[in-house]
Motif scaffolding. Structure first.
Motif, PDB file in Angstrom:
ATOM      1  N   ARG A 246      35.196   3.456 -20.700  1.00  0.00           N
ATOM      2  CA  ARG A 246      35.604   2.736 -19.489  1.00  0.00           C
ATOM      3  C   ARG A 246      34.793   3.116 -18.265  1.00  0.00           C
ATOM      4  N   GLY A 247      33.662   3.772 -18.451  1.00  0.00           N
ATOM      5  CA  GLY A 247      32.821   4.138 -17.328  1.00  0.00           C
ATOM      6  C   GLY A 247      31.617   3.217 -17.193  1.00  0.00           C
ATOM      7  N   VAL A 248      30.695   3.596 -16.303  1.00  0.00           N
ATOM      8  CA  VAL A 248      29.458   2.861 -16.066  1.00  0.00           C
ATOM      9  C   VAL A 248      28.298   3.755 -16.463  1.00  0.00           C
ATOM     10  N   VAL A 249      27.372   3.223 -17.265  1.00  0.00           N
ATOM     11  CA  VAL A 249      26.226   3.982 -17.750  1.00  0.00           C
ATOM     12  C   VAL A 249      24.949   3.227 -17.400  1.00  0.00           C
ATOM     13  N   VAL A 250      23.926   3.957 -16.975  1.00  0.00           N
ATOM     14  CA  VAL A 250      22.661   3.338 -16.564  1.00  0.00           C
ATOM     15  C   VAL A 250      21.523   3.896 -17.406  1.00  0.00           C
ATOM     16  N   TYR A 251      20.718   3.001 -17.987  1.00  0.00           N
ATOM     17  CA  TYR A 251      19.558   3.370 -18.798  1.00  0.00           C
ATOM     18  C   TYR A 251      18.383   2.469 -18.431  1.00  0.00           C
ATOM     19  N   ASP A 252      17.212   2.759 -19.032  1.00  0.00           N
ATOM     20  CA  ASP A 252      16.190   1.736 -19.132  1.00  0.00           C
ATOM     21  C   ASP A 252      16.257   1.157 -20.542  1.00  0.00           C
ATOM     22  N   ALA A 253      15.548   0.058 -20.792  1.00  0.00           N
ATOM     23  CA  ALA A 253      15.678  -0.649 -22.066  1.00  0.00           C
ATOM     24  C   ALA A 253      15.218   0.203 -23.239  1.00  0.00           C
ATOM     25  N   GLU A 254      14.150   0.966 -23.042  1.00  0.00           N
ATOM     26  CA  GLU A 254      13.620   1.787 -24.127  1.00  0.00           C
ATOM     27  C   GLU A 254      14.620   2.864 -24.542  1.00  0.00           C
ATOM     28  N   GLU A 255      15.225   3.535 -23.553  1.00  0.00           N
ATOM     29  CA  GLU A 255      16.205   4.566 -23.854  1.00  0.00           C
ATOM     30  C   GLU A 255      17.452   3.960 -24.494  1.00  0.00           C
TER      31      GLU A 255
END
Length: 440
Positions: free
Chosen positions: A252-261
């Motif tokens: 239920r949280g927010v996660v930030v990545y780049d597409a490769e990761e």
């Protein structure tokens, strides 16, 4: 070394004293406001370590005083090269409060490339930690402050705080984001406080508030972390840094990545008997291929996916694609993107001309929520008219409905004689796209 003329745009002007900045119209002002309301709230969590809003605000004010006494003036670039998210936050706030421009340097960048970024920016001061100071050991031209040196903070605590602080202003530069072109760090994007705040506010309006925390798995000064942390601080939340975890995701949280990761994260999640179910996954940077969207839907069917196209390390989104939970996707076509709020997308030919519907060229953008200038790049004759024209390094064509289809990496447009004309494509995103394709 670049000429002084190329470095001059780092100083976009000084703040007019008859128009003082509001308390939350700058990035550091927004943070200070949150610190005054909730000083004990956690701003950064990194493993077992935390840093509160109040402590970060206090330490950054002391460091900003040291920067002023060391000669940092309005508009001066300052390198931030830290391996610790808490150090990095204090450094960013201090530079902004002093009226300087943050120049983030990736943690693991080789020493020669790190110094090249300093040369491109014209920075004469470096804020680093013990883990990164080796890159600057033999650089006698720049003043260096090591932020995990206890003696430094003892000296700073003994000094009175400079009463001129803060010196930031909405229309002045907050960041100079170095861009890698053709394997070399030879240019950079200037972003003011106002553009950053507008972009983060537009994101929150579309996705809702971040909640209590935003999770990242990237190093402290990378584009993903920069995008995530100011979004978290805008709602008084916590930047939850988990760089050592293979799957930095929370229910239920927010996660930030780049597409490769994120492609690697989905591989790991597929092996989990009960994978975490975040409310939102945000991808920042290179285009999100349709195949990755399909994998997301299969693995996390109840999680919203938002992909922000921010090429060349520009951090702020040029275009946004949102995939609601459970939405069916079709693989195989190129990513279709729509302009982010405040952004105007265009497709340009080899001579810089606007191309019509169906014609393929380089995807470009300008707007009030994007970098307003590019240093080390004098090829845009329209720079200054509504902001610099930014070139993505990706080919695309405009659809009849106004959307843009990305047809592949590579910013070379085709001339009328059939030869290629390079437009400064971003080699780092081209390589990332190739690696992501190879992993599928």
């Amino acid at each position: 070394m670049l000429s002084a003329g190329l470095r001059e745009p780092v100083r976009p002007g000084t703040r007019r004293r008859d128009q003082p900045a509001g308390p939350d119209r700058t990035l550091d002002g927004l943070f200070t406001r949150a610190a005054r309301r909730h000083p004990l709230a956690v701003a950064v969590r990194e493993g077992p370590h935390t840093l509160s809003y109040g402590k970060a605000d206090l330490l950054s004010t002391r460091l900003a005083t040291a920067l002023l006494s060391g000669g940092v003036q309005l508009g001066d670039p300052v390198v931030v090269h830290c391996a610790d998210h808490r150090q990095a936050l204090v450094a960013h706030l201090a530079v902004m409060k002093a009226g300087g421009v943050c120049v983030p340097v990736p943690r693991d960048l080789p020493a020669g490339q790190a110094r090249r970024i300093a040369v491109v920016s014209g920075a004469e001061t470096v804020l680093c930690g013990r883990a990164t100071r080796e890159a600057w050991e033999h650089d006698r031209r720049r003043r260096r402050l090591v932020l995990d040196d206890p003696e430094l903070w003892k000296r700073l605590a003994a000094r009175p705080v400079d009463r001129a602080l803060p010196r930031s202003a909405p229309a002045e530069s907050a960041y100079l984001l170095a861009a890698e072109t053709g394997g070399a760090w030879s240019s950079g994007h200037l972003v003011d406080h106002r553009a950053w705040l507008l972009a983060m506010a537009a994101r929150s309006a579309q996705t809702g508030p971040t909640g209590r925390r935003v999770v990242v798995a990237e190093h402290p000064t990378g584009p993903v972390t920069l995008s995530a942390m100011w979004w978290a601080f805008g709602s008084g939340g916590t930047l939850d840094a988990r760089p050592e975890e293979p799957v930095a995701a929370v229910d239920r949280g927010v996660v930030v990545y780049d597409a490769e990761e994120y492609a690697r994260v989905l591989d790991a999640l597929a092996r989990e008997p009960r994978p975490p179910r975040p409310r939102l996954v945000l991808l920042v940077g290179a285009p999100c291929p349709p195949e990755l969207v399909a994998r997301h839907v299969d693995t996390l069917p109840t999680t919203v996916l938002r992909a922000e196209f921010a090429p060349g390390g520009s951090v702020l989104p040029w275009a946004v694609s949102t995939y609601p939970a459970g939405q069916d996707t079709v693989s195989g076509a190129g990513p279709v993107i729509g302009a982010a709020p405040g952004v105007r997308l265009s497709v340009r030919g080899a001579l810089g001309e606007n191309l019509g519907t169906g014609q393929t060229g380089e995807v470009c953008a300008r707007g009030r929520t994007l970098p307003f200038d590019v240093i080390g790049n004098s090829s845009d004759p329209d720079s200054g008219r509504g902001g610099a024209l930014l070139r993505s390094g990706f080919a695309g064509r405009r659809n009849p409905d106004g959307g843009v289809v990305l047809t592949g990496p590579g910013g070379a447009a085709t001339r009328r004689d059939g030869t290629a004309a390079s437009r400064g494509g971003t080699a780092n995103h081209e390589a990332a796209a190739r690696r992501a394709a190879a992993s599928r």
